[in-house]
Design an enzyme around this catalytic site. Structure first.
Site, PDB file in Angstrom:
ATOM      1  N   HIS A   1      27.340  -5.210  28.479  1.00  0.00           N
ATOM      2  CA  HIS A   1      26.600  -4.198  27.717  1.00  0.00           C
ATOM      3  C   HIS A   1      27.116  -2.788  27.967  1.00  0.00           C
ATOM      4  O   HIS A   1      27.480  -2.433  29.082  1.00  0.00           O
ATOM      5  CB  HIS A   1      25.090  -4.320  27.884  1.00  0.00           C
ATOM      6  CG  HIS A   1      24.532  -4.102  29.260  1.00  0.00           C
ATOM      7  ND1 HIS A   1      24.157  -2.866  29.711  1.00  0.00           N
ATOM      8  CD2 HIS A   1      24.252  -4.959  30.260  1.00  0.00           C
ATOM      9  CE1 HIS A   1      23.656  -2.974  30.933  1.00  0.00           C
ATOM     10  NE2 HIS A   1      23.717  -4.219  31.303  1.00  0.00           N
TER      11      HIS A   1
ATOM     12  N   ASP B   1      26.045  -1.453  36.664  1.00  0.00           N
ATOM     13  CA  ASP B   1      25.226  -2.068  35.608  1.00  0.00           C
ATOM     14  C   ASP B   1      25.312  -1.275  34.319  1.00  0.00           C
ATOM     15  O   ASP B   1      24.577  -0.319  34.129  1.00  0.00           O
ATOM     16  CB  ASP B   1      23.781  -2.161  36.083  1.00  0.00           C
ATOM     17  CG  ASP B   1      22.871  -2.837  35.073  1.00  0.00           C
ATOM     18  OD1 ASP B   1      23.377  -3.441  34.123  1.00  0.00           O
ATOM     19  OD2 ASP B   1      21.643  -2.750  35.247  1.00  0.00           O
TER      20      ASP B   1
ATOM     21  N   GLU C   1      20.895  -3.240  25.701  1.00  0.00           N
ATOM     22  CA  GLU C   1      20.550  -4.336  26.621  1.00  0.00           C
ATOM     23  C   GLU C   1      19.371  -3.935  27.478  1.00  0.00           C
ATOM     24  O   GLU C   1      18.437  -4.707  27.697  1.00  0.00           O
ATOM     25  CB  GLU C   1      21.754  -4.688  27.508  1.00  0.00           C
ATOM     26  CG  GLU C   1      21.577  -5.990  28.300  1.00  0.00           C
ATOM     27  CD  GLU C   1      20.942  -5.834  29.670  1.00  0.00           C
ATOM     28  OE1 GLU C   1      20.684  -6.856  30.316  1.00  0.00           O
ATOM     29  OE2 GLU C   1      20.677  -4.699  30.118  1.00  0.00           O
ATOM     30  N   GLU C   2      19.414  -2.704  27.962  1.00  0.00           N
ATOM     31  CA  GLU C   2      18.372  -2.250  28.891  1.00  0.00           C
ATOM     32  C   GLU C   2      17.020  -2.089  28.210  1.00  0.00           C
ATOM     33  O   GLU C   2      15.995  -2.014  28.861  1.00  0.00           O
ATOM     34  CB  GLU C   2      18.796  -0.932  29.558  1.00  0.00           C
ATOM     35  CG  GLU C   2      20.091  -1.029  30.373  1.00  0.00           C
ATOM     36  CD  GLU C   2      19.955  -1.856  31.649  1.00  0.00           C
ATOM     37  OE1 GLU C   2      18.899  -2.470  31.865  1.00  0.00           O
ATOM     38  OE2 GLU C   2      20.922  -1.884  32.425  1.00  0.00           O
TER      39      GLU C   2
ATOM     40  N   ASP D   1      27.606  -9.336  33.339  1.00  0.00           N
ATOM     41  CA  ASP D   1      26.704  -8.208  33.578  1.00  0.00           C
ATOM     42  C   ASP D   1      26.528  -8.016  35.080  1.00  0.00           C
ATOM     43  O   ASP D   1      25.912  -8.846  35.734  1.00  0.00           O
ATOM     44  CB  ASP D   1      25.357  -8.522  32.901  1.00  0.00           C
ATOM     45  CG  ASP D   1      24.410  -7.332  32.894  1.00  0.00           C
ATOM     46  OD1 ASP D   1      24.782  -6.265  33.405  1.00  0.00           O
ATOM     47  OD2 ASP D   1      23.296  -7.497  32.369  1.00  0.00           O
TER      48      ASP D   1
ATOM     49  N   HIS E   1      19.635   0.405  38.740  1.00  0.00           N
ATOM     50  CA  HIS E   1      18.833   1.231  37.826  1.00  0.00           C
ATOM     51  C   HIS E   1      18.463   2.597  38.406  1.00  0.00           C
ATOM     52  O   HIS E   1      17.396   3.126  38.125  1.00  0.00           O
ATOM     53  CB  HIS E   1      17.572   0.471  37.376  1.00  0.00           C
ATOM     54  CG  HIS E   1      17.905  -0.574  36.333  1.00  0.00           C
ATOM     55  ND1 HIS E   1      16.962  -1.387  35.759  1.00  0.00           N
ATOM     56  CD2 HIS E   1      19.078  -0.926  35.777  1.00  0.00           C
ATOM     57  CE1 HIS E   1      17.547  -2.186  34.880  1.00  0.00           C
ATOM     58  NE2 HIS E   1      18.827  -1.933  34.885  1.00  0.00           N
TER      59      HIS E   1
HETATM   60 ZN   LIG Z   1      22.799  -4.995  32.979  1.00  0.00          ZN
END
Ligand SMILES: [Zn+2]
Ligand SMILES: *[C@@H]1O[C@H](CO)[C@@H](O)[C@H](O)[C@H]1NC(C)=O
Ligand SMILES: *[C@@H]1O[C@H](CO)[C@@H](O)[C@H](O)[C@H]1NC(C)=O
Ligand SMILES: *[C@@H]1O[C@H](CO)[C@@H](O)[C@H](O)[C@H]1NC(C)=O
Length: 505
Positions: free
Chosen positions: A279, A291, A323-324, A352, A446
């Site tokens: 992504h 990520d 994606e998130e 991912d 994140h």
């Molecule tokens: Zn991811």
């Protein structure tokens, strides 16, 4: 093995690049030299040999610079959809592919991503504010983004059916148990029954939140609370007591146009494509270099070096957006495939998070019992690679947390590898992979600190070679790999708790 395949599959192929590659059908009348593609067929070892730490790191550093373009608007580097950081990421991916000559057919697939933001919220039940309260993502605001007042009403059973909602739900705040059906369905049922807000309580320890998913006009402002907090109110309501309450949610839910980027080899049998994806977006909190900078840049490296070789199966790379926000890009992509086009995709490989600093080599436990046939063969290809290189691996649940989900729900075998997100590393795993027990696999998951320093370069290089191995293996031959049989999910596909990183149920 593959020696006869290119001749056989030629009938299925069209295009100048192919003609140029093949002396048998080269036009003898042509004066000017035809564009010639690569001569040599891809092999796992040759494609892997192109993958280096330096090549990967260079891309990661560039990606971080692109994330910095979001600073004026977000006060931090990020590649969240809608940000300059994400737009620059898309330009970078697209222009890199465009720079590879005519090896790939590149396309943008635009779609509207549903995004939301909760600015402020408050929930008062009786005379207390439950400590555990959290708003749900994609929750609509309370009317006029203002506080509303009404009694709390206990919903029967799991709140999945219309009949679970008593008549006095109208004008009330509905208290609903978690489980059996998605949060979004409960919020919708509550709204249809006339509730002005919904509170979903956990069925296991601790506080809880998630996403309502696809918006509905019936959704109401929705909050999660812990079971411990809920007990007090449930008891009062069961005793017939009135619990006057108020709810406030200042939030927005809107559509943001964004783009998936897809590149497919012009060579190789277009009726039999292998597909892989990562992504392109990050969360708003940080630049997302692991990520999924790691997966998306690995794909770009592999796509770049694949141009040195001929392939038998067509190879299709995807960089998903949104994606998130809940696997939006991949879900949209699969939803737009005709049955015929769906059936041309022989498998989907999800990449991912390949470089978590406190990594484990994780393989999705995708079995043929619960997923389209072929998923297990792909799983075993990864396992064999780790084993034959003297590395340990673990199996992790194939439970809807990344972009493979729409594929397996629509009959396409899938699988993938990862190195871990917010899970906690065990002492056994430290024996297997090194690292620190008790810490997250990616302590910057994140967050602001998901920068270039957050990458385990050895693991990234190793996994990127495995990505190259998976591409080369299936690009060369799909012999023995199960044929596609239909576009339905496997009969035993389990409902998942997640859609992306957020709970949906
Ligand atoms: Zn991811
Ligand atoms: C596709 O999207 C990328 C990224 O936004 C952009 O740079 C490129 O110009 C677009 N190409 C076409 C043909 O629309
Ligand atoms: C992998 O999945 C299979 C079947 O779905 C299950 O029997 C097995 O226990 C799983 N393995 C692990 C390690 O989770
Ligand atoms: C694999 O794990 C075992 C412990 O289960 C450990 O003894 C061994 O050293 C590990 N191998 C590697 C390459 O780390």
């Amino acid at each position: 093995m593959y020696n006869l395949l290119p001749l056989i599959s030629l009938s299925a192929l069209t295009g100048a690049a192919i003609i140029g590659q093949h002396p048998l059908i080269e036009s003898s009348h042509s004066e000017s030299p035809l564009i010639s593609g690569p001569e040599e067929f891809v092999s796992s070892s040759s494609l892997q040999a192109h993958i280096t730490k330096e090549g990967l790191l260079k891309r990661a550093k560039h990606l971080y610079k692109l994330a910095e373009q979001a600073i004026p608007e977000y006060n931090r580097p990020t590649r969240v959809i809608g940000s300059q950081g994400h737009l620059a990421t898309l330009d970078y991916i697209y222009s890199t592919l465009a720079g590879l000559g005519d090896y790939y057919e590149i396309s943008n697939q635009s779609f509207n991503a549903v995004v939301g933001n909760v600015f402020e919220w408050r929930l008062v039940l009786g005379d207390t504010e439950p400590e555990s309260v959290l708003p749900f993502a994609l929750s609509p605001p309370t009317p006029k983004n203002d506080a509303i007042f009404g009694p709390l009403v206990l919903v029967a059973n799991d709140g999945c059916d219309e009949s679970d909602y008593p008549a006095n739900t109208k004008g009330a705040i509905a208290l609903i148990k978690r489980g059996v059906c998605p949060f979004g369905q409960k919020s919708e049922r509550a709204g249809r029954a006339g509730a002005i807000a919904a509170v979903i309580y956990n069925h296991e320890k601790g506080s809880m939140s998630g996403t309502l998913g696809q918006p509905s006009i019936f959704h109401v402002a929705t909050y999660g609370i812990s079971l411990e907090d809920a007990k007090l109110y449930i008891e009062k309501l069961k005793q017939g007591k009135i619990v006057p309450s108020s709810a406030y949610m200042d939030s927005i839910v809107y559509n943001a146009p964004t783009t998936n980027i897809v590149a497919q080899t012009k060579g190789g049998d277009p009726e039999n494509c292998i597909m892989l994806g990562g992504h392109s977006d990050s969360v708003a909190a940080g630049p997302g270099i692991n990520d999924d900078g790691s997966g998306s840049m690995t794909l770009l490296e592999v796509a770049t070096h694949l141009t040195n070789y001929k392939v038998n199966s067509c190879v299709r790379f995807a960089w998903w957006s949104g994606e998130e926000e809940g696997l939006l890009g991949s879900t949209y992509y699969v939803s737009q495939l005709s049955t015929e086009d769906n059936m041309k995709i022989r498998l989907f490989m999800d990449y991912d998070m390949l470089a978590s600093p406190n990594y484990a080599y994780q393989v999705y436990n995708a079995t043929d019992a619960a997923n389209p046939a072929g998923s297990e063969g792909l799983r075993d290809l990864y396992v064999q690679y780790y084993e034959s290189h003297g590395k340990n691996h673990t199996f992790i649940p194939f439970d809807g947390r990344s972009d493979y989900q729409a594929f397996i729900e629509n009959g396409i075998p899938g699988g993938g590898i990862a190195t871990g997100a917010e899970g906690v590393k065990t002492t056994e795993e430290v024996a297997m992979f090194g690292g620190t027990a008790g810490d997250w696999y990616d302590p910057c998951y994140h967050q602001f600190c998901d920068t270039v320093q957050n990458l385990a370069l050895d693991a990234w290089e190793f996994n990127s070679k495995l990505v190259a191995h998976s591409v080369a293996t299936y690009a060369l031959s799909l012999e023995g790999f199960p044929e596609r049989v239909g576009i339905q999910a496997a009969a035993h596909l389990q409902p998942t708790l997640y859609r992306g990183h957020q709970l949906v149920m």
